[in-house]
Design a protein around this motif. Structure first.
Motif, short mmCIF file in Angstrom:
data_model
loop_
_atom_site.label_atom_id
_atom_site.label_comp_id
_atom_site.label_asym_id
_atom_site.label_seq_id
_atom_site.Cartn_x
_atom_site.Cartn_y
_atom_site.Cartn_z
N GLU A 166 69.29 106.21 36.11
CA GLU A 166 69.31 105.15 36.99
C GLU A 166 69.75 105.23 38.33
OE1 GLU A 166 73.29 104.84 34.91
OE2 GLU A 166 71.32 105.29 34.21
N VAL A 167 70.74 106.11 38.36
CA VAL A 167 71.10 106.80 39.83
C VAL A 167 70.13 107.83 40.30
CG1 VAL A 167 72.98 107.75 40.90
CG2 VAL A 167 73.41 106.16 38.85
N TRP A 168 69.49 107.63 41.57
CA TRP A 168 68.75 108.47 41.95
C TRP A 168 69.36 109.56 42.87
CZ3 TRP A 168 66.92 109.87 47.09
CH2 TRP A 168 65.90 110.77 47.16
N LEU A 169 69.32 110.78 42.55
CA LEU A 169 70.00 111.84 43.35
C LEU A 169 69.07 112.36 44.27
CD1 LEU A 169 71.48 113.27 40.20
CD2 LEU A 169 72.83 112.01 41.76
N SER A 170 69.53 112.39 45.49
CA SER A 170 68.96 112.88 46.76
C SER A 170 68.87 114.39 46.46
CB SER A 170 69.33 112.48 48.06
OG SER A 170 68.83 113.07 49.14
N VAL A 171 67.60 114.97 46.81
CA VAL A 171 67.51 116.53 46.60
C VAL A 171 67.52 117.09 48.07
CG1 VAL A 171 66.17 118.51 45.80
CG2 VAL A 171 66.38 116.38 44.35
N SER A 172 68.49 117.77 48.66
CA SER A 172 68.55 118.16 49.76
C SER A 172 67.45 119.54 50.08
CB SER A 172 69.79 118.75 50.04
OG SER A 172 70.63 118.00 49.98
N ALA A 173 67.18 119.62 51.32
CA ALA A 173 66.21 120.73 51.94
C ALA A 173 67.44 122.03 52.22
CB ALA A 173 65.44 120.38 52.86
N THR A 174 66.85 122.97 52.08
CA THR A 174 67.90 124.21 52.62
C THR A 174 67.15 125.52 52.85
OG1 THR A 174 69.73 125.34 51.71
CG2 THR A 174 68.52 125.12 49.96
N THR A 175 67.57 126.19 53.72
CA THR A 175 67.09 127.75 54.18
C THR A 175 67.73 128.60 53.12
OG1 THR A 175 68.56 128.01 55.53
CG2 THR A 175 66.61 126.98 56.44
N ARG A 176 68.78 128.20 52.10
CA ARG A 176 69.24 129.21 51.24
C ARG A 176 68.21 129.61 50.47
NH1 ARG A 176 71.22 128.88 46.57
NH2 ARG A 176 71.93 126.59 46.14
N PRO A 177 68.37 130.83 49.89
CA PRO A 177 67.46 131.15 48.81
C PRO A 177 68.00 130.78 47.59
CG PRO A 177 68.75 133.05 49.53
CD PRO A 177 68.90 132.05 50.56
N PRO A 178 67.11 130.74 46.64
CA PRO A 178 67.31 129.85 45.14
C PRO A 178 68.58 131.03 44.73
CG PRO A 178 65.08 129.93 45.38
CD PRO A 178 65.61 130.66 46.56
N ARG A 179 69.47 130.41 43.76
CA ARG A 179 70.13 130.99 42.78
C ARG A 179 69.44 131.02 41.69
NH1 ARG A 179 75.52 127.74 44.48
NH2 ARG A 179 76.19 129.00 46.46
N PRO A 180 70.17 132.16 40.72
CA PRO A 180 69.49 132.27 39.26
C PRO A 180 69.36 130.98 38.58
CG PRO A 180 70.61 134.02 40.02
CD PRO A 180 70.90 133.20 40.96
N GLY A 181 68.34 130.76 38.09
CA GLY A 181 68.23 129.41 37.40
C GLY A 181 67.76 128.05 38.29
N GLU A 182 68.02 128.38 39.46
CA GLU A 182 67.58 127.08 40.25
C GLU A 182 65.94 126.90 40.42
OE1 GLU A 182 71.33 126.58 43.15
OE2 GLU A 182 69.65 127.70 43.93
N THR A 183 65.51 125.64 40.40
CA THR A 183 64.22 125.21 40.85
C THR A 183 63.93 124.65 41.85
OG1 THR A 183 63.83 125.32 38.13
CG2 THR A 183 62.29 124.07 39.44
N ASP A 184 62.87 124.83 42.49
CA ASP A 184 62.38 123.98 43.71
C ASP A 184 62.29 122.61 43.44
OD1 ASP A 184 61.71 124.03 46.48
OD2 ASP A 184 59.72 123.89 45.95
N GLY A 185 62.90 121.58 44.36
CA GLY A 185 62.49 120.38 43.95
C GLY A 185 63.63 119.82 42.87
N VAL A 186 64.39 120.37 42.24
CA VAL A 186 65.16 120.01 41.35
C VAL A 186 66.90 120.13 42.19
CG1 VAL A 186 66.52 120.18 38.98
CG2 VAL A 186 64.15 120.61 39.33
N GLU A 187 67.26 121.47 42.24
CA GLU A 187 68.61 121.48 42.99
C GLU A 187 68.39 121.30 44.25
OE1 GLU A 187 68.96 123.24 39.25
OE2 GLU A 187 67.46 123.80 40.63
N TYR A 188 67.43 121.99 44.88
CA TYR A 188 67.01 121.72 46.34
C TYR A 188 65.65 121.95 46.53
CZ TYR A 188 72.09 123.05 47.50
OH TYR A 188 73.40 123.01 47.47
N HIS A 189 65.03 121.34 47.84
CA HIS A 189 63.75 121.85 48.47
C HIS A 189 63.98 123.14 49.10
CE1 HIS A 189 62.03 118.09 46.73
NE2 HIS A 189 62.80 117.57 47.60
#
Length: 198
Positions: free
Chosen positions: A42-65
């Motif tokens: 019910e709480v909407w979590l904003s997903v930030s955009a970043t120029t940082r490369p993904p860390r292992p296990g991170e998915t585009d659009g989930v942890e970051y754009h």
């Protein structure tokens, strides 16, 4: 550094709740946010955009754009970011439109951003509640940062230097939560999200 554009007026009504969670790197912000994402949709979590490369296990659009420098430059130029900041050689920013859209529907929104970003949100959305997440002690923060094992020593050193600055800014926030337990912080944060608007 340039700041996000805005009129300084809240674009949404008083029935909405925008919570900004900030604090030094390594304090556990991402862990708390993951707990809320997994159990409190019910709480909407904003997903930030970043120029940082993904860390292992991170998915585009989930942890970051994840985007490159050119893409991030376009977001800034088109006024698409509510806030943005540079940290440890990478840029991070909050897409403006999704946040404003959720707030207009009355859905609570949680932003996890750094100190610079929190200051920009305060300018652009004065009604936001700024929450500072603090470590139990400086020694525990150092332990958490060095225990990640995902970053080079010089990056860790920069994060520790930035953490001293961020800890000194605690007084700028509306309230402080001490991260001794992820579950306790989650519950305290949810209580703030659900509290009636003043």
């Amino acid at each position: 550094m340039s700041t996000a554009s805005g009129t300084g007026a809240d674009p949404v009504g008083p029935a909405t709740r925008l919570i900004v969670l900030s604090g030094p790197s390594g304090v556990g912000k991402s862990t708390v946010v993951r707990e809320i994402r997994d159990h409190h949709p019910e709480v909407w979590l904003s997903v930030s955009a970043t120029t940082r490369p993904p860390r292992p296990g991170e998915t585009d659009g989930v942890e970051y754009h994840f985007t490159d420098d050119d893409g991030f430059d376009r977001l800034i130029a088109e006024g698409e970011l509510l806030e943005w900041a540079e940290f440890a050689g990478n840029r991070y920013g909050t897409p403006r439109r999704p946040v404003e859209d959720r707030l207009r529907t009355g859905r609570p929104v949680l932003l996890e951003i750094d100190l610079q970003g929190a200051r920009q949100v305060r300018e652009n959305m004065p009604g936001a509640l700024l929450v500072f997440l603090a470590p139990p002690s400086w020694e525990e923060l150092v332990r958490r940062l060095t225990g990640r094992g995902t970053e080079a020593p010089d990056v860790i050193q920069r994060r520790l230097e930035a953490a001293r600055v961020e800890l000194a800014a605690e007084k700028e926030f509306d309230t402080t939560l001490v991260n001794t337990s992820v579950q306790d912080v989650r519950d305290e944060l949810l209580a703030l999200v659900r509290a009636p608007q003043v």
